[in-house]
Motif scaffolding. Sequence first.
Motif, PDB file in Angstrom:
ATOM      1  N   ARG A 146       1.154  -1.118  -0.278  1.00 54.53           N
ATOM      2  CA  ARG A 146      -0.153   0.481   0.022  1.00 54.53           C
ATOM      3  C   ARG A 146       0.849   0.831  -0.200  1.00 54.53           C
ATOM      4  NH1 ARG A 146      -5.514  -0.524   3.119  1.00 54.53           N
ATOM      5  NH2 ARG A 146      -6.271  -2.361   2.358  1.00 54.53           N
ATOM      6  N   SER A 147       2.241   0.797   0.397  1.00 54.51           N
ATOM      7  CA  SER A 147       2.969   2.530  -0.076  1.00 54.51           C
ATOM      8  C   SER A 147       4.067   2.158  -0.727  1.00 54.51           C
ATOM      9  CB  SER A 147       3.557   2.504   1.672  1.00 54.51           C
ATOM     10  OG  SER A 147       4.680   1.390   0.980  1.00 54.51           O
ATOM     11  N   SER A 148       3.721   1.115  -1.567  1.00 51.43           N
ATOM     12  CA  SER A 148       4.393   1.524  -3.256  1.00 51.43           C
ATOM     13  C   SER A 148       4.148   2.133  -3.931  1.00 51.43           C
ATOM     14  CB  SER A 148       4.914  -0.512  -3.507  1.00 51.43           C
ATOM     15  OG  SER A 148       5.193   0.193  -4.636  1.00 51.43           O
ATOM     16  N   LYS A 149       5.447   2.744  -4.988  1.00 46.67           N
ATOM     17  CA  LYS A 149       5.357   4.068  -6.230  1.00 46.67           C
ATOM     18  C   LYS A 149       4.819   2.365  -7.135  1.00 46.67           C
ATOM     19  CE  LYS A 149       7.432   6.997  -4.652  1.00 46.67           C
ATOM     20  NZ  LYS A 149       9.316   8.179  -5.020  1.00 46.67           N
ATOM     21  N   ASP A 150       4.651   1.119  -7.542  1.00 47.43           N
ATOM     22  CA  ASP A 150       4.242   0.056  -8.217  1.00 47.43           C
ATOM     23  C   ASP A 150       3.595  -0.997  -7.792  1.00 47.43           C
ATOM     24  OD1 ASP A 150       3.835  -0.469 -10.529  1.00 47.43           O
ATOM     25  OD2 ASP A 150       6.374  -0.924 -10.790  1.00 47.43           O
ATOM     26  N   PRO A 151       2.464  -0.699  -7.357  1.00 49.47           N
ATOM     27  CA  PRO A 151       2.249  -2.130  -6.882  1.00 49.47           C
ATOM     28  C   PRO A 151       1.749  -3.224  -8.182  1.00 49.47           C
ATOM     29  CG  PRO A 151       0.446  -0.051  -7.132  1.00 49.47           C
ATOM     30  CD  PRO A 151       1.494   0.560  -7.239  1.00 49.47           C
ATOM     31  N   ILE A 152       1.403  -2.746  -9.252  1.00 49.16           N
ATOM     32  CA  ILE A 152       1.595  -4.001  -9.995  1.00 49.16           C
ATOM     33  C   ILE A 152       2.664  -4.742  -9.778  1.00 49.16           C
ATOM     34  CG2 ILE A 152       1.243  -4.389 -12.071  1.00 49.16           C
ATOM     35  CD1 ILE A 152      -1.216  -3.255 -11.351  1.00 49.16           C
ATOM     36  N   ALA A 153       3.933  -3.995  -9.776  1.00 48.27           N
ATOM     37  CA  ALA A 153       5.238  -4.562 -10.151  1.00 48.27           C
ATOM     38  C   ALA A 153       5.375  -5.828  -8.788  1.00 48.27           C
ATOM     39  CB  ALA A 153       6.256  -3.976  -9.324  1.00 48.27           C
ATOM     40  N   GLU A 154       4.679  -5.643  -7.393  1.00 48.27           N
ATOM     41  CA  GLU A 154       3.994  -6.014  -6.074  1.00 48.27           C
ATOM     42  C   GLU A 154       3.596  -7.272  -6.411  1.00 48.27           C
ATOM     43  OE1 GLU A 154       6.176  -5.522  -3.987  1.00 48.27           O
ATOM     44  OE2 GLU A 154       6.775  -3.699  -4.312  1.00 48.27           O
ATOM     45  N   ILE A 155       2.195  -6.766  -7.150  1.00 42.25           N
ATOM     46  CA  ILE A 155       0.873  -7.680  -7.512  1.00 42.25           C
ATOM     47  C   ILE A 155       2.535  -9.281  -8.238  1.00 42.25           C
ATOM     48  CG2 ILE A 155      -0.405  -8.646  -9.413  1.00 42.25           C
ATOM     49  CD1 ILE A 155      -1.898  -5.708  -7.855  1.00 42.25           C
ATOM     50  N   ILE A 156       3.268  -8.484  -9.270  1.00 45.23           N
ATOM     51  CA  ILE A 156       3.552  -9.834  -9.570  1.00 45.23           C
ATOM     52  C   ILE A 156       4.901 -10.321  -9.360  1.00 45.23           C
ATOM     53  CG2 ILE A 156       5.779  -9.378 -12.216  1.00 45.23           C
ATOM     54  CD1 ILE A 156       3.953  -7.164 -12.881  1.00 45.23           C
ATOM     55  N   THR A 169      -5.379  -3.024  -2.313  1.00 42.25           N
ATOM     56  CA  THR A 169      -4.151  -2.362  -1.784  1.00 42.25           C
ATOM     57  C   THR A 169      -4.103  -1.730  -3.418  1.00 42.25           C
ATOM     58  OG1 THR A 169      -2.983  -4.568  -1.406  1.00 42.25           O
ATOM     59  CG2 THR A 169      -1.694  -2.522  -2.810  1.00 42.25           C
ATOM     60  N   LEU A 170      -4.902  -2.441  -4.761  1.00 41.90           N
ATOM     61  CA  LEU A 170      -4.921  -1.251  -5.847  1.00 41.90           C
ATOM     62  C   LEU A 170      -5.840   0.458  -5.692  1.00 41.90           C
ATOM     63  CD1 LEU A 170      -4.969  -4.013  -8.635  1.00 41.90           C
ATOM     64  CD2 LEU A 170      -2.976  -2.327  -7.318  1.00 41.90           C
ATOM     65  N   VAL A 171      -6.965  -0.425  -4.299  1.00 42.33           N
ATOM     66  CA  VAL A 171      -8.081   0.828  -4.360  1.00 42.33           C
ATOM     67  C   VAL A 171      -7.608   1.792  -4.190  1.00 42.33           C
ATOM     68  CG1 VAL A 171     -10.342   0.696  -4.163  1.00 42.33           C
ATOM     69  CG2 VAL A 171     -10.059  -1.279  -5.197  1.00 42.33           C
ATOM     70  N   SER A 172      -6.888   1.355  -2.490  1.00 45.33           N
ATOM     71  CA  SER A 172      -6.635   2.285  -1.979  1.00 45.33           C
ATOM     72  C   SER A 172      -5.506   3.217  -2.939  1.00 45.33           C
ATOM     73  CB  SER A 172      -5.674   1.886  -0.538  1.00 45.33           C
ATOM     74  OG  SER A 172      -3.875   0.725  -1.332  1.00 45.33           O
ATOM     75  N   SER A 173      -4.769   2.798  -3.841  1.00 45.40           N
ATOM     76  CA  SER A 173      -3.968   3.826  -4.147  1.00 45.40           C
ATOM     77  C   SER A 173      -4.565   4.508  -4.894  1.00 45.40           C
ATOM     78  CB  SER A 173      -2.605   2.759  -5.286  1.00 45.40           C
ATOM     79  OG  SER A 173      -3.500   2.273  -6.862  1.00 45.40           O
ATOM     80  N   GLY A 174      -5.594   4.732  -5.349  1.00 46.87           N
ATOM     81  CA  GLY A 174      -7.061   5.821  -6.183  1.00 46.87           C
ATOM     82  C   GLY A 174      -7.321   4.623  -7.296  1.00 46.87           C
ATOM     83  N   ILE A 175      -6.943   4.255  -7.474  1.00 44.45           N
ATOM     84  CA  ILE A 175      -7.471   3.380  -8.871  1.00 44.45           C
ATOM     85  C   ILE A 175      -9.125   2.493  -8.488  1.00 44.45           C
ATOM     86  CG2 ILE A 175      -7.547   1.393 -10.267  1.00 44.45           C
ATOM     87  CD1 ILE A 175      -4.570   1.421  -9.556  1.00 44.45           C
ATOM     88  N   PRO A 176      -9.765   2.938  -9.774  1.00 45.39           N
ATOM     89  CA  PRO A 176     -11.445   2.596  -9.637  1.00 45.39           C
ATOM     90  C   PRO A 176     -11.509   1.514  -8.975  1.00 45.39           C
ATOM     91  CG  PRO A 176     -11.441   3.977 -10.773  1.00 45.39           C
ATOM     92  CD  PRO A 176      -9.698   4.414 -10.640  1.00 45.39           C
ATOM     93  N   ARG A 177     -12.504   0.458  -8.333  1.00 49.24           N
ATOM     94  CA  ARG A 177     -12.220  -0.658  -7.852  1.00 49.24           C
ATOM     95  C   ARG A 177     -12.681  -1.933  -9.446  1.00 49.24           C
ATOM     96  NH1 ARG A 177     -13.029  -3.661  -3.728  1.00 49.24           N
ATOM     97  NH2 ARG A 177     -12.821  -2.340  -2.446  1.00 49.24           N
ATOM     98  N   GLN A 178     -13.446  -1.523 -10.364  1.00 49.07           N
ATOM     99  CA  GLN A 178     -14.049  -1.487 -11.483  1.00 49.07           C
ATOM    100  C   GLN A 178     -12.281  -2.041 -11.883  1.00 49.07           C
ATOM    101  OE1 GLN A 178     -16.419  -4.263 -12.047  1.00 49.07           O
ATOM    102  NE2 GLN A 178     -14.592  -4.258 -13.435  1.00 49.07           N
ATOM    103  N   LEU A 179     -12.332  -1.024 -12.981  1.00 46.88           N
ATOM    104  CA  LEU A 179     -10.602  -0.882 -12.948  1.00 46.88           C
ATOM    105  C   LEU A 179      -9.266  -1.922 -12.481  1.00 46.88           C
ATOM    106  CD1 LEU A 179      -9.075  -0.111 -14.916  1.00 46.88           C
ATOM    107  CD2 LEU A 179      -8.307   2.718 -14.242  1.00 46.88           C
ATOM    108  N   LYS A 190      -1.034  11.690 -13.424  1.00 44.57           N
ATOM    109  CA  LYS A 190       0.161  12.078 -13.130  1.00 44.57           C
ATOM    110  C   LYS A 190       0.633  10.894 -11.998  1.00 44.57           C
ATOM    111  CE  LYS A 190      -0.768  16.822 -13.831  1.00 44.57           C
ATOM    112  NZ  LYS A 190      -0.793  18.126 -12.371  1.00 44.57           N
ATOM    113  N   GLN A 191      -0.074  10.430 -11.919  1.00 45.24           N
ATOM    114  CA  GLN A 191       0.499   9.597 -10.270  1.00 45.24           C
ATOM    115  C   GLN A 191       0.949   8.359 -10.928  1.00 45.24           C
ATOM    116  OE1 GLN A 191      -1.824   8.527  -7.462  1.00 45.24           O
ATOM    117  NE2 GLN A 191      -0.442   7.359  -5.851  1.00 45.24           N
ATOM    118  N   GLY A 192       0.304   8.204 -12.366  1.00 46.06           N
ATOM    119  CA  GLY A 192       0.219   6.631 -13.004  1.00 46.06           C
ATOM    120  C   GLY A 192       1.331   6.706 -13.686  1.00 46.06           C
TER     121      GLY A 192
END
Length: 250
Positions: free
Chosen positions: A122-132, A182-192, A245-247
């Motif tokens: 949740r504190s990572s700048k790249d949660p996708i990398a953590e998921i992978i 974790t993704l939602v907490s980073s500001g990404i809409p839930r469905q996305l 911008k965050q993305g």
Amino acid sequence: MSNSRDPKQTGQRLSGTLQSPAPRQKLRSRRESSSEPKYAPRRTQAERSETTRKQLLDAATKLIRQKGFGGLRTIEVASVAGVSRGALMHHFPSKHALVVAVLTYVNEVTFAQSTRRAQLARSSKDPIAEIIKDAQDFFLGDYFFIELAIAMSDESTRRLRRETHQFTRQTRFSIEAAWLDTLVSSGIPRQLASDVLSLTLSAVRGFSVRMLIENDPEQFTRLMNVWRGIVRQHLASAIPGKLRKQGRKS
């Protein structure tokens, strides 16, 4: 003057010497010395039993990964674990009970590890990398192939699959739910976030099957980096304003 000593005085001195407490004091000082060896407290019966159980589970996990479910032999499990056949039967009276325990153990370890990672990400700048990374450790590791070996075994294991399917399924769903949060907490809409998570996990899972015919870690790393770039671009176009911008920065 006589040089002879008074026998009474001599006797008193001798008796005083015999009654001296010095040797006893010396023994006490040795016992109280800091150089006295320290011994670890003895383990309880419950602790010894739990150690034996874990040794058996680790051995069975290793053998299922090497030989598949059909090649698992309980006598070999006991040998690899370094315990007697009687000890194995005490903990797991049948092969069925052993394999159910192995899958339960595998799912407990996986759940604890993955949910902790999801929380830290949740504190990572790249949660996708953590998921992978988390998906890679599971789908390209021993645990997934153990579950796959049992799921693909013959009809004789129908009861085993029925008993273990529910909790293995629930474990994966719970882990995915943790990563979704974790993704939602980073500001990404839930469905996305749900779509990105599902596609990412599917990509890693697909590579795990491909590893059976072509083990190429470098290709996996390269293509996962391509996928991360695609996700960043997609999120940047789908999330307006500040989140866009965050993305781009991630």
